[in-house]
Design a protein around this motif. Structure first.
Motif, PDB file in Angstrom:
ATOM      1  N   SER A 183      57.036  59.574  13.786  1.00 37.13           N
ATOM      2  CA  SER A 183      56.737  61.000  13.987  1.00 37.13           C
ATOM      3  C   SER A 183      55.553  61.426  13.117  1.00 37.13           C
ATOM      4  CB  SER A 183      57.978  61.854  13.710  1.00 37.13           C
ATOM      5  OG  SER A 183      58.496  61.593  12.422  1.00 37.13           O
ATOM      6  N   GLY A 184      55.787  61.776  11.850  1.00 38.70           N
ATOM      7  CA  GLY A 184      54.702  62.213  10.988  1.00 38.70           C
ATOM      8  C   GLY A 184      53.743  61.076  10.665  1.00 38.70           C
ATOM      9  N   ILE A 185      52.472  61.412  10.514  1.00 41.03           N
ATOM     10  CA  ILE A 185      51.441  60.406  10.261  1.00 41.03           C
ATOM     11  C   ILE A 185      50.362  61.034   9.389  1.00 41.03           C
ATOM     12  CG2 ILE A 185      50.268  61.013  12.414  1.00 41.03           C
ATOM     13  CD1 ILE A 185      49.464  58.101  12.708  1.00 41.03           C
ATOM     14  N   SER A 186      49.899  60.271   8.380  1.00 39.93           N
ATOM     15  CA  SER A 186      48.905  60.816   7.459  1.00 39.93           C
ATOM     16  C   SER A 186      48.022  59.703   6.926  1.00 39.93           C
ATOM     17  CB  SER A 186      49.608  61.521   6.292  1.00 39.93           C
ATOM     18  OG  SER A 186      48.678  62.057   5.374  1.00 39.93           O
ATOM     19  N   LEU A 187      46.749  60.013   6.723  1.00 42.61           N
ATOM     20  CA  LEU A 187      45.803  59.075   6.133  1.00 42.61           C
ATOM     21  C   LEU A 187      45.585  59.411   4.669  1.00 42.61           C
ATOM     22  CD1 LEU A 187      43.299  58.914   9.074  1.00 42.61           C
ATOM     23  CD2 LEU A 187      44.247  56.883   7.977  1.00 42.61           C
ATOM     24  N   ASP A 193      42.088  51.617  -1.377  1.00 42.50           N
ATOM     25  CA  ASP A 193      41.842  51.303   0.026  1.00 42.50           C
ATOM     26  C   ASP A 193      42.429  52.383   0.925  1.00 42.50           C
ATOM     27  OD1 ASP A 193      40.617  48.812  -0.543  1.00 42.50           O
ATOM     28  OD2 ASP A 193      42.598  47.871  -0.741  1.00 42.50           O
ATOM     29  N   ALA A 194      41.837  52.540   2.107  1.00 41.41           N
ATOM     30  CA  ALA A 194      42.377  53.481   3.086  1.00 41.41           C
ATOM     31  C   ALA A 194      43.769  53.019   3.508  1.00 41.41           C
ATOM     32  CB  ALA A 194      41.464  53.556   4.297  1.00 41.41           C
ATOM     33  N   ALA A 195      44.680  53.953   3.666  1.00 43.37           N
ATOM     34  CA  ALA A 195      46.046  53.629   4.061  1.00 43.37           C
ATOM     35  C   ALA A 195      46.541  54.647   5.076  1.00 43.37           C
ATOM     36  CB  ALA A 195      46.964  53.599   2.848  1.00 43.37           C
ATOM     37  N   LEU A 196      47.339  54.181   6.014  1.00 48.56           N
ATOM     38  CA  LEU A 196      47.953  55.037   7.021  1.00 48.56           C
ATOM     39  C   LEU A 196      49.446  55.062   6.748  1.00 48.56           C
ATOM     40  CD1 LEU A 196      47.468  56.620   9.726  1.00 48.56           C
ATOM     41  CD2 LEU A 196      48.123  54.510  10.886  1.00 48.56           C
ATOM     42  N   GLU A 202      63.550  57.232  13.350  1.00 46.44           N
ATOM     43  CA  GLU A 202      64.816  56.536  13.577  1.00 46.44           C
ATOM     44  C   GLU A 202      64.988  55.354  12.625  1.00 46.44           C
ATOM     45  OE1 GLU A 202      67.468  57.033  15.411  1.00 46.44           O
ATOM     46  OE2 GLU A 202      66.790  58.859  16.387  1.00 46.44           O
ATOM     47  N   GLY A 203      63.891  54.844  12.093  1.00 48.07           N
ATOM     48  CA  GLY A 203      63.963  53.740  11.156  1.00 48.07           C
ATOM     49  C   GLY A 203      64.373  54.153   9.750  1.00 48.07           C
ATOM     50  N   GLY A 204      64.357  55.471   9.503  1.00 51.60           N
ATOM     51  CA  GLY A 204      64.774  55.976   8.210  1.00 51.60           C
ATOM     52  C   GLY A 204      63.910  55.513   7.065  1.00 51.60           C
ATOM     53  N   ALA A 205      62.596  55.445   7.290  1.00 54.99           N
ATOM     54  CA  ALA A 205      61.695  54.926   6.266  1.00 54.99           C
ATOM     55  C   ALA A 205      60.314  55.539   6.402  1.00 54.99           C
ATOM     56  CB  ALA A 205      61.598  53.403   6.376  1.00 54.99           C
ATOM     57  N   VAL A 206      59.511  55.408   5.341  1.00 48.76           N
ATOM     58  CA  VAL A 206      58.086  55.713   5.402  1.00 48.76           C
ATOM     59  C   VAL A 206      57.352  54.392   5.266  1.00 48.76           C
ATOM     60  CG1 VAL A 206      56.156  56.888   4.304  1.00 48.76           C
ATOM     61  CG2 VAL A 206      58.381  58.014   4.438  1.00 48.76           C
ATOM     62  N   LYS A 207      56.465  54.094   6.213  1.00 47.57           N
ATOM     63  CA  LYS A 207      55.789  52.799   6.243  1.00 47.57           C
ATOM     64  C   LYS A 207      54.287  52.984   6.091  1.00 47.57           C
ATOM     65  CE  LYS A 207      59.450  50.543   8.817  1.00 47.57           C
ATOM     66  NZ  LYS A 207      59.855  49.731   9.995  1.00 47.57           N
ATOM     67  N   GLN A 208      53.669  51.954   5.527  1.00 46.57           N
ATOM     68  CA  GLN A 208      52.237  51.982   5.270  1.00 46.57           C
ATOM     69  C   GLN A 208      51.534  50.880   6.060  1.00 46.57           C
ATOM     70  OE1 GLN A 208      50.895  50.060   1.814  1.00 46.57           O
ATOM     71  NE2 GLN A 208      48.915  50.019   2.839  1.00 46.57           N
ATOM     72  N   TYR A 209      50.456  51.264   6.699  1.00 48.92           N
ATOM     73  CA  TYR A 209      49.630  50.317   7.449  1.00 48.92           C
ATOM     74  C   TYR A 209      48.192  50.471   6.981  1.00 48.92           C
ATOM     75  CZ  TYR A 209      53.768  50.144  10.373  1.00 48.92           C
ATOM     76  OH  TYR A 209      55.059  49.998  10.822  1.00 48.92           O
ATOM     77  N   LEU A 210      47.339  49.570   7.378  1.00 53.28           N
ATOM     78  CA  LEU A 210      45.972  49.492   6.877  1.00 53.28           C
ATOM     79  C   LEU A 210      46.035  49.153   5.392  1.00 53.28           C
ATOM     80  CD1 LEU A 210      44.383  52.677   8.511  1.00 53.28           C
ATOM     81  CD2 LEU A 210      44.447  50.372   9.463  1.00 53.28           C
ATOM     82  N   GLY A 211      44.919  49.179   4.724  1.00 50.67           N
ATOM     83  CA  GLY A 211      44.870  49.061   3.285  1.00 50.67           C
ATOM     84  C   GLY A 211      45.449  47.784   2.693  1.00 50.67           C
TER      85      GLY A 211
END
Length: 211
Positions: A183-187, A193-196, A202-211
């Motif tokens: 749902s929510g998304i932020s850069l 390093d840049a991170a998304l 539903e996964g009950g977590a905050v995940k990081q991509y990129l970076g």
């Protein structure tokens, strides 16, 4: 402004400085503008009728449950969740509303990469725009939390106009790196390093991509 009414506002975006705000007023099928200088609320996109229509005048355009907003300070991008597409409002440059990705006219859903209206989304919910300082000279990059597809999509817009290209950054897969209804998304940045960052609903977590 305290007399204004909203119906399921989903996102708020600072716009233009001076304390002005844009609001995705989802169940009113509109984008509203709060003006700090006049302490008032007005409609800038959407007629209030649920549907799909691009228009030269933003208030003549039609939206279907808009939930996410992003802006480069001039133009504004809208996640038109109910229509499974992404719209662009001219903002400070014009009042025009156009569809840049997904097929609002048909309301078709799916997970398909491609050019402009040939691409497909399923419940695009929120947006994150790569900051101007990090953009390449040839393109603008917009990230989309494609909620019902369990995916993060990337829209690349050529500098100077031209058709958008849609690709998939995080595929619709399980496992620790997969998503369930993002749902929510932020850069931002992480370790320089840049991170998304993605709220995995539903996964009950905050995940990081990129970076």
């Amino acid at each position: 402004a305290s007399e204004a009414e909203f119906n399921h506002p989903n996102d708020v975006l600072p716009f233009g400085g001076g304390g002005d705000l844009l609001v995705a007023d989802s169940l009113n099928h509109r984008v509203r503008l709060y003006s700090a200088s006049s302490d008032s609320v007005s409609t800038v996109v959407g007629s209030g009728r649920r549907g799909w229509r691009d228009a030269a005048d933003g208030t003549a355009a039609e939206l279907n449950y808009p939930t996410g907003l992003a802006s480069d300070g001039s133009v504004v991008f809208i996640a038109d969740r109910g229509n499974n597409c992404i719209r662009r409002w001219g903002g400070k440059t014009s009042s025009e509303v156009v569809t840049i990705a997904g097929n609002c006219a048909l309301g078709e859903w799916g997970l398909l990469d491609g050019k402009g209206t040939a691409a497909r989304f399923s419940g695009p919910s929120n947006l994150a725009l790569l900051p101007t300082t990090a953009q390449t000279s040839s393109a603008t990059t917009l990230y989309v939390s494609d909620m019902a597809n369990n995916a993060i999509r990337v829209i690349t817009l050529p500098a100077g106009g031209g058709e958008a290209t849609v690709s998939t950054l995080v595929p619709s897969l399980g496992g620790d790196r997969g998503l369930r209804m993002p749902s929510g998304i932020s850069l931002g940045t992480l370790g320089g390093d840049a991170a998304l960052f993605v709220a995995d609903y539903e996964g009950g977590a905050v995940k990081q991509y990129l970076g």
